[in-house]
Design a protein around this motif. Structure first.
Motif, PDB file in Angstrom:
ATOM      1  N   THR A  98      13.220  -4.665  15.665  1.00 17.60           N
ATOM      2  CA  THR A  98      12.342  -4.734  14.498  1.00 17.60           C
ATOM      3  C   THR A  98      13.155  -4.820  13.217  1.00 17.60           C
ATOM      4  OG1 THR A  98      10.612  -3.470  15.638  1.00 17.60           O
ATOM      5  CG2 THR A  98      10.528  -3.537  13.228  1.00 17.60           C
ATOM      6  N   PHE A 102      13.330  -8.088  10.826  1.00 17.47           N
ATOM      7  CA  PHE A 102      12.905  -7.890   9.439  1.00 17.47           C
ATOM      8  C   PHE A 102      13.993  -8.384   8.490  1.00 17.47           C
ATOM      9  CE2 PHE A 102      12.874  -5.442   5.519  1.00 17.47           C
ATOM     10  CZ  PHE A 102      11.555  -5.592   5.096  1.00 17.47           C
ATOM     11  N   THR A 124       8.219  -8.436   7.359  1.00 17.25           N
ATOM     12  CA  THR A 124       7.296  -7.540   8.057  1.00 17.25           C
ATOM     13  C   THR A 124       6.636  -8.235   9.236  1.00 17.25           C
ATOM     14  OG1 THR A 124       6.873  -6.330   5.999  1.00 17.25           O
ATOM     15  CG2 THR A 124       5.272  -6.074   7.782  1.00 17.25           C
ATOM     16  N   VAL A 125       6.219  -9.480   9.047  1.00 24.67           N
ATOM     17  CA  VAL A 125       5.581 -10.220  10.138  1.00 24.67           C
ATOM     18  C   VAL A 125       6.547 -10.422  11.305  1.00 24.67           C
ATOM     19  CG1 VAL A 125       4.596 -12.444  10.786  1.00 24.67           C
ATOM     20  CG2 VAL A 125       3.908 -11.357   8.642  1.00 24.67           C
ATOM     21  N   GLY A 128       7.225  -7.157  13.025  1.00 26.79           N
ATOM     22  CA  GLY A 128       6.101  -6.745  13.867  1.00 26.79           C
ATOM     23  C   GLY A 128       6.054  -7.513  15.165  1.00 26.79           C
ATOM     24  N   ILE A 129       6.321  -8.822  15.096  1.00 29.51           N
ATOM     25  CA  ILE A 129       6.338  -9.625  16.332  1.00 29.51           C
ATOM     26  C   ILE A 129       7.454  -9.148  17.255  1.00 29.51           C
ATOM     27  CG2 ILE A 129       6.719 -11.937  17.247  1.00 29.51           C
ATOM     28  CD1 ILE A 129       5.429 -13.038  14.703  1.00 29.51           C
ATOM     29  N   PHE A 131       8.765  -6.170  17.377  1.00 33.04           N
ATOM     30  CA  PHE A 131       8.400  -4.865  17.924  1.00 33.04           C
ATOM     31  C   PHE A 131       7.410  -5.011  19.080  1.00 33.04           C
ATOM     32  CE2 PHE A 131       5.764  -1.066  18.173  1.00 33.04           C
ATOM     33  CZ  PHE A 131       6.725  -0.061  18.201  1.00 33.04           C
ATOM     34  N   ALA A 132       6.406  -5.851  18.888  1.00 29.21           N
ATOM     35  CA  ALA A 132       5.414  -6.051  19.942  1.00 29.21           C
ATOM     36  C   ALA A 132       6.052  -6.661  21.187  1.00 29.21           C
ATOM     37  CB  ALA A 132       4.286  -6.932  19.428  1.00 29.21           C
TER      38      ALA A 132
END
Length: 522
Positions: A98, A102, A124-125, A128-129, A131-132
């Motif tokens: 993440t 980032f 951030t986007v 987040g991707i 991290f998911a």
């Protein structure tokens, strides 16, 4: 198809898979080593390799590694190889990827002209991707796809020349500029670490074994880089300092060996300027600090470990000593200037420097001595007490001999720090910048007896004295050279002399520790 035939095919596929993954790990290690060499200036990123600039070759290697790492994860996910991935790559890997994505998103979006809000949004986007993908997917996907994508993106930038030789970027608001000669090796080091870790996990089949293999590869690469930088630093100082150190060196003649750089001062009358006064001052400085700190620290450690009750007092002392060891050296120098100098003739002196560095060394000696004493098994104490031996005799004859190797280790580490300190010497002891040979302190011959208190005096301890770190500081920072014809050569020779002095103290400490260890196991 029979079970035996199917098992054989799976083993064959697994063998090929491990071979490819092992090759990827090795290639990541090679890329890491070459990137480190480029960062240290051993090679240049525009050097030709098979007709291409090294930066382009770096990019091609990272693209291949990124594709291979993603392929490992996909092959495991769809069952083409026999692996044992966990349901998730773990929260630590998810947090790491993440942060990586980032930073990548914010950096790339900033390079294309987006403002602060746009950079934060893109970062951030992408974070987040990442991290998911890492946390919610199976381990084989979560541990490979984000890392492979990072390596592929870095490789794409290098292959296309977006970042390469001659590239530079000014950082608005920071008064700094990034250059391709630095950015490219850093990118290669970072990407090769990521791909090496991911490929190592794939080589181990993911799961517990894969995590262990990945951790080992990561640690090995980092440790090897640290050792390489250390060896390179020592080699660089040695190569640059040999000419100055051996200036005028000869064998035979009036004496057995003539070494003017080590036996002369730097005064105006010296034919070949040397470092003798500063060398003698440094040696006495370290000896005095050790003689003050070791008995005091070991005595305090014995009291805290063997006599004092474990409670708030000992806890407060432990916190205080840890804090003192991490205190900047300039603070100890100010303490010496404000507290010690007024009590030693109100002038800079060798003894003030000894005590100042002794106070710097004291916390580490106390910490390591206490840990070494506590590490002595209680069975030793119980056996001694069962024989009717008193507590002090047990400490003196059993506990302390068993703890001496640990105490010596602390002294070795401390001496390495205090021998090269400049700020405390500058404030408490600094004498002439380029002293003559006669300015060397004659501590052993300076003791005088008297009929009145304190009955023993030594004027040499109360005189300002030079030291190798202080003299090196004056030559480089202040630009003072006196009658030295080649200040750069002299300064490098002085730096090599300081390095050798520290190594000699290290050798003495290590030999002492080895001696007591051997004696303990006899």
């Amino acid at each position: 198809m029979s079970r035996a035939t199917q098992t054989a095919l799976v083993r064959d596929d697994r063998t090929v898979y491990e071979a490819v993954a092992g090759t990827a790990v090795g290639l990541s290690g090679v890329a890491f080593a070459v990137g480190l060499a480029a960062l240290l200036g051993v090679i240049a990123i525009d050097d030709p390799v098979a007709g291409f600039a090294l930066s382009v070759v770096f990019g091609a290697v990272l693209l291949a590694l990124g594709a291979a790492v993603v392929g490992f994860g996909v092959a495991s996910r769809f069952g083409y190889v026999d692996a044992a991935p966990q349901p998730s790559a773990g929260i630590v890997a998810a947090a790491a990827f993440t942060g990586i994505w980032f930073a990548v998103g914010a950096t790339v979006s900033g390079a294309v002209g987006l403002g602060t809000g746009g950079r934060l949004g893109v970062g951030t986007v992408l974070g987040g991707i990442a991290f998911a993908t890492t946390a919610l997917s199976r381990e084989d996907i979560g541990a490979t796809v984000p890392g492979g994508a990072v390596a592929g993106l870095c490789g794409l930038f290098l292959v296309t020349g977006v970042v390469g030789p001659g590239w530079e970027r000014a950082l608005a608001g920071y008064n700094a500029t990034l250059f391709g000669d630095t950015v490219v090796p850093v990118v290669v080091l970072f990407a090769s670490l990521v791909t090496g870790w991911s490929a190592a996990k794939a080589y181990g089949g993911f799961g517990a074994r894969g995590r262990n293999v990945g951790a080992y590869v990561l640690i090995y690469l980092v440790v090897c880089s640290i050792l390489t930088v250390l060896v390179g630093l020592v080699a660089f100082v040695t190569v640059n300092g040999l000419t100055g150190l051996f200036n005028g060196f000869g064998v035979g003649g009036a004496g057995l060996v003539s070494w003017p750089f080590l036996t002369n001062g730097a005064g105006l009358l010296a034919d070949i300027p040397g470092v003798f006064p500063a060398l003698v001052g440094t040696v006495w400085l370290v000896i005095g600090a050790v003689l003050f700190a070791v008995p005091t620290g070991v005595g305090a450690a014995v009291f805290l470990s063997e006599y004092a009750e474990q409670g708030r007092f000992t806890g407060a002392v432990e916190v205080a000593t840890n804090g003192l060891w991490s205190t900047p050296s300039i603070v100890f120098g100010l303490f010496g200037a404000a507290f010690l100098i007024p009590r030693f003739g109100n002038q800079k002196s060798l003894i003030a420097g000894m005590f100042t560095l002794g106070f710097m060394l004291l916390p580490l000696v106390l910490i390591t001595s206490r840990e070494a004493i506590l590490a002595v098994p209680d069975e030793y104490r119980d056996a001694s007490a069962a024989l009717g031996v008193s507590k002090w005799q047990t400490i003196r004859s059993v506990v302390l001999p068993a703890a001496i190797p640990g105490v010596t280790t602390g002294v070795i580490l401390g001496v390495g720090r205090i021998a090269g300190e400049t700020a405390p010497i500058l404030l408490t002891m600094g004498g002439g910048v380029l002293p003559a040979r006669s300015a060397a302190p004659d501590v052993l011959g300076g003791f005088q007896l008297s009929a009145s208190p304190p009955f023993v005096s030594n004027p040499a301890l109360l005189e300002a004295t030079s030291a190798l770190p202080y003299q090196l500081y004056a030559l480089i920072t202040a630009g003072l050279s006196g009658n030295i014809q080649n200040p750069q050569e002299y300064a490098w020779g002085l730096a090599l002399t300081l390095l050798l002095v520290v190594l000699v103290f290290y050798a003495i400490g290590i030999a002492t520790r080895y001696y007591f260890r051997q004696k303990l196991h006899q």
